[in-house]
Design a protein around this motif. Structure first.
Motif, PDB file in Angstrom:
ATOM      1  N   LEU A  11       0.851  -1.195   0.000  1.00 48.81           N
ATOM      2  CA  LEU A  11       0.000   0.000   0.000  1.00 48.81           C
ATOM      3  C   LEU A  11       0.886   1.244   0.000  1.00 48.81           C
ATOM      4  O   LEU A  11       1.807   1.365   0.829  1.00 48.81           O
ATOM      5  N   VAL A  12       0.605   2.166  -0.891  1.00 47.58           N
ATOM      6  CA  VAL A  12       1.380   3.403  -0.978  1.00 47.58           C
ATOM      7  C   VAL A  12       0.432   4.549  -1.276  1.00 47.58           C
ATOM      8  O   VAL A  12      -0.606   4.359  -1.934  1.00 47.58           O
ATOM      9  N   GLN A  13       0.759   5.718  -0.787  1.00 43.62           N
ATOM     10  CA  GLN A  13      -0.079   6.892  -1.028  1.00 43.62           C
ATOM     11  C   GLN A  13       0.170   7.442  -2.431  1.00 43.62           C
ATOM     12  O   GLN A  13       1.261   7.262  -2.998  1.00 43.62           O
ATOM     13  N   PRO A  14      -0.807   8.122  -2.979  1.00 46.32           N
ATOM     14  CA  PRO A  14      -0.592   8.774  -4.283  1.00 46.32           C
ATOM     15  C   PRO A  14       0.614   9.691  -4.236  1.00 46.32           C
ATOM     16  O   PRO A  14       0.825  10.414  -3.245  1.00 46.32           O
ATOM     17  N   GLY A  15       1.403   9.632  -5.292  1.00 48.61           N
ATOM     18  CA  GLY A  15       2.637  10.405  -5.346  1.00 48.61           C
ATOM     19  C   GLY A  15       3.846   9.669  -4.805  1.00 48.61           C
ATOM     20  O   GLY A  15       4.987  10.134  -4.980  1.00 48.61           O
ATOM     21  N   GLY A  16       3.613   8.545  -4.172  1.00 51.01           N
ATOM     22  CA  GLY A  16       4.705   7.769  -3.597  1.00 51.01           C
ATOM     23  C   GLY A  16       5.394   6.874  -4.605  1.00 51.01           C
ATOM     24  O   GLY A  16       5.074   6.890  -5.810  1.00 51.01           O
ATOM     25  N   SER A  17       6.335   6.085  -4.089  1.00 51.78           N
ATOM     26  CA  SER A  17       7.133   5.201  -4.945  1.00 51.78           C
ATOM     27  C   SER A  17       7.174   3.794  -4.375  1.00 51.78           C
ATOM     28  O   SER A  17       7.036   3.592  -3.167  1.00 51.78           O
ATOM     29  N   LEU A  18       7.381   2.848  -5.268  1.00 48.24           N
ATOM     30  CA  LEU A  18       7.610   1.464  -4.892  1.00 48.24           C
ATOM     31  C   LEU A  18       8.595   0.865  -5.875  1.00 48.24           C
ATOM     32  O   LEU A  18       8.646   1.280  -7.043  1.00 48.24           O
ATOM     33  N   ARG A  19       9.353  -0.100  -5.404  1.00 49.22           N
ATOM     34  CA  ARG A  19      10.207  -0.866  -6.302  1.00 49.22           C
ATOM     35  C   ARG A  19       9.828  -2.333  -6.207  1.00 49.22           C
ATOM     36  O   ARG A  19       9.928  -2.938  -5.140  1.00 49.22           O
ATOM     37  N   LEU A  20       9.386  -2.871  -7.325  1.00 51.32           N
ATOM     38  CA  LEU A  20       9.048  -4.285  -7.396  1.00 51.32           C
ATOM     39  C   LEU A  20      10.257  -5.088  -7.858  1.00 51.32           C
ATOM     40  O   LEU A  20      11.052  -4.600  -8.664  1.00 51.32           O
ATOM     41  N   VAL A  79      15.192  -8.692 -11.807  1.00 50.58           N
ATOM     42  CA  VAL A  79      14.797  -7.493 -12.523  1.00 50.58           C
ATOM     43  C   VAL A  79      13.897  -6.665 -11.613  1.00 50.58           C
ATOM     44  O   VAL A  79      13.126  -7.225 -10.829  1.00 50.58           O
ATOM     45  N   TYR A  80      14.015  -5.353 -11.733  1.00 47.19           N
ATOM     46  CA  TYR A  80      13.260  -4.464 -10.873  1.00 47.19           C
ATOM     47  C   TYR A  80      12.375  -3.532 -11.702  1.00 47.19           C
ATOM     48  O   TYR A  80      12.721  -3.165 -12.818  1.00 47.19           O
ATOM     49  N   LEU A  81      11.262  -3.165 -11.128  1.00 56.02           N
ATOM     50  CA  LEU A  81      10.399  -2.144 -11.709  1.00 56.02           C
ATOM     51  C   LEU A  81      10.288  -1.015 -10.691  1.00 56.02           C
ATOM     52  O   LEU A  81       9.691  -1.191  -9.624  1.00 56.02           O
ATOM     53  N   GLN A  82      10.904   0.109 -11.006  1.00 56.73           N
ATOM     54  CA  GLN A  82      10.829   1.286 -10.155  1.00 56.73           C
ATOM     55  C   GLN A  82       9.615   2.102 -10.563  1.00 56.73           C
ATOM     56  O   GLN A  82       9.508   2.507 -11.727  1.00 56.73           O
ATOM     57  N   MET A  83       8.738   2.333  -9.627  1.00 56.34           N
ATOM     58  CA  MET A  83       7.503   3.054  -9.911  1.00 56.34           C
ATOM     59  C   MET A  83       7.463   4.328  -9.067  1.00 56.34           C
ATOM     60  O   MET A  83       7.464   4.250  -7.830  1.00 56.34           O
ATOM     61  N   ASP A  84       7.457   5.455  -9.715  1.00 61.01           N
ATOM     62  CA  ASP A  84       7.424   6.744  -9.037  1.00 61.01           C
ATOM     63  C   ASP A  84       6.136   7.499  -9.381  1.00 61.01           C
ATOM     64  O   ASP A  84       5.454   7.159 -10.352  1.00 61.01           O
ATOM     65  N   SER A  85       5.850   8.504  -8.590  1.00 55.73           N
ATOM     66  CA  SER A  85       4.655   9.337  -8.819  1.00 55.73           C
ATOM     67  C   SER A  85       3.423   8.467  -9.017  1.00 55.73           C
ATOM     68  O   SER A  85       2.646   8.660  -9.957  1.00 55.73           O
ATOM     69  N   LEU A  86       3.248   7.533  -8.136  1.00 48.67           N
ATOM     70  CA  LEU A  86       2.149   6.573  -8.285  1.00 48.67           C
ATOM     71  C   LEU A  86       0.784   7.245  -8.181  1.00 48.67           C
ATOM     72  O   LEU A  86       0.602   8.209  -7.424  1.00 48.67           O
ATOM     73  N   GLU A  89      -4.866   4.936 -10.150  1.00 52.15           N
ATOM     74  CA  GLU A  89      -5.119   4.069 -11.302  1.00 52.15           C
ATOM     75  C   GLU A  89      -3.984   3.077 -11.574  1.00 52.15           C
ATOM     76  O   GLU A  89      -4.108   2.222 -12.440  1.00 52.15           O
ATOM     77  N   ASP A  90      -2.892   3.184 -10.831  1.00 56.46           N
ATOM     78  CA  ASP A  90      -1.821   2.190 -10.933  1.00 56.46           C
ATOM     79  C   ASP A  90      -2.111   0.962 -10.069  1.00 56.46           C
ATOM     80  O   ASP A  90      -1.359  -0.016 -10.118  1.00 56.46           O
ATOM     81  N   THR A  91      -3.169   1.024  -9.292  1.00 55.24           N
ATOM     82  CA  THR A  91      -3.535  -0.100  -8.441  1.00 55.24           C
ATOM     83  C   THR A  91      -3.833  -1.338  -9.289  1.00 55.24           C
ATOM     84  O   THR A  91      -4.660  -1.288 -10.198  1.00 55.24           O
ATOM     85  N   THR A 120       2.319  -9.599  -7.647  1.00 59.15           N
ATOM     86  CA  THR A 120       2.363  -8.909  -6.360  1.00 59.15           C
ATOM     87  C   THR A 120       1.402  -7.723  -6.438  1.00 59.15           C
ATOM     88  O   THR A 120       1.349  -7.021  -7.449  1.00 59.15           O
ATOM     89  N   LEU A 121       0.638  -7.517  -5.378  1.00 60.69           N
ATOM     90  CA  LEU A 121      -0.420  -6.509  -5.384  1.00 60.69           C
ATOM     91  C   LEU A 121       0.131  -5.140  -5.001  1.00 60.69           C
ATOM     92  O   LEU A 121       0.807  -4.983  -3.981  1.00 60.69           O
ATOM     93  N   VAL A 122      -0.194  -4.163  -5.817  1.00 62.46           N
ATOM     94  CA  VAL A 122       0.134  -2.766  -5.537  1.00 62.46           C
ATOM     95  C   VAL A 122      -1.161  -1.999  -5.368  1.00 62.46           C
ATOM     96  O   VAL A 122      -2.022  -2.036  -6.265  1.00 62.46           O
ATOM     97  N   THR A 123      -1.303  -1.324  -4.245  1.00 61.99           N
ATOM     98  CA  THR A 123      -2.491  -0.526  -3.974  1.00 61.99           C
ATOM     99  C   THR A 123      -2.065   0.910  -3.724  1.00 61.99           C
ATOM    100  O   THR A 123      -1.252   1.175  -2.827  1.00 61.99           O
TER     101      THR A 123
END
Length: 126
Positions: A11-20, A79-86, A89-91, A120-123
């Motif tokens: 779970l991440v707030q809008p505007g946040g980042s995650l690395r899968l 392999v990694y997926l860096q996701m920024d400015s989440l 709708e990226d959920t 893996t679930l991203v919210t």
């Protein structure tokens, strides 16, 4: 047999980042076409970011351009997926996939992928 295991969702707030992460075992990811896909509730699985075997070509879905990037650690066969400015709708559930045959052009055609992780679930929510 190549096995793929995704991790890093949450779970991440809008505007946040995650690395899968997508950790592979059984075969090397070196020289293989790799893709990140996602599936939101009630929607079809879509390609997000895919790279060719040659590593000279990358496909980005319009919705993630400028926000998502891919990288890899050969030593870890990961392999990694860096996701920024989440955005909300990226959920989705995010999957990594690998194609057996060599490619020079990146493609996020699901039917072209031979191996899939379980996701893996991203919210993204406040």
């Amino acid at each position: 047999q190549l096995q793929l295991v995704e991790s890093g969702g949450g779970l991440v707030q809008p505007g946040g980042s995650l690395r899968l992460s997508c950790a592979a075992s059984g075969l090397s990811l070196d020289g293989r076409a790799i893709g990140w896909f996602r599936q939101a509730p009630g929607k079809e699985r879509e390609g997000v970011l895919c790279i060719s075997s040659s590593r000279s070509s990358t496909y980005y879905a319009d919705s993630v351009k400028g926000r998502f990037t891919i990288s890899r650690d050969n030593a870890k066969n990961t392999v990694y997926l860096q996701m920024d400015s989440l955005k909300p709708e990226d959920t989705a559930v995010y999957y990594c996939a690998v194609r057996r045959t060599y490619t020079y052009t990146a493609s996020c055609d699901r039917s072209g992928m031979d191996y899939w992780g379980k996701g893996t679930l991203v919210t993204v929510s406040s």
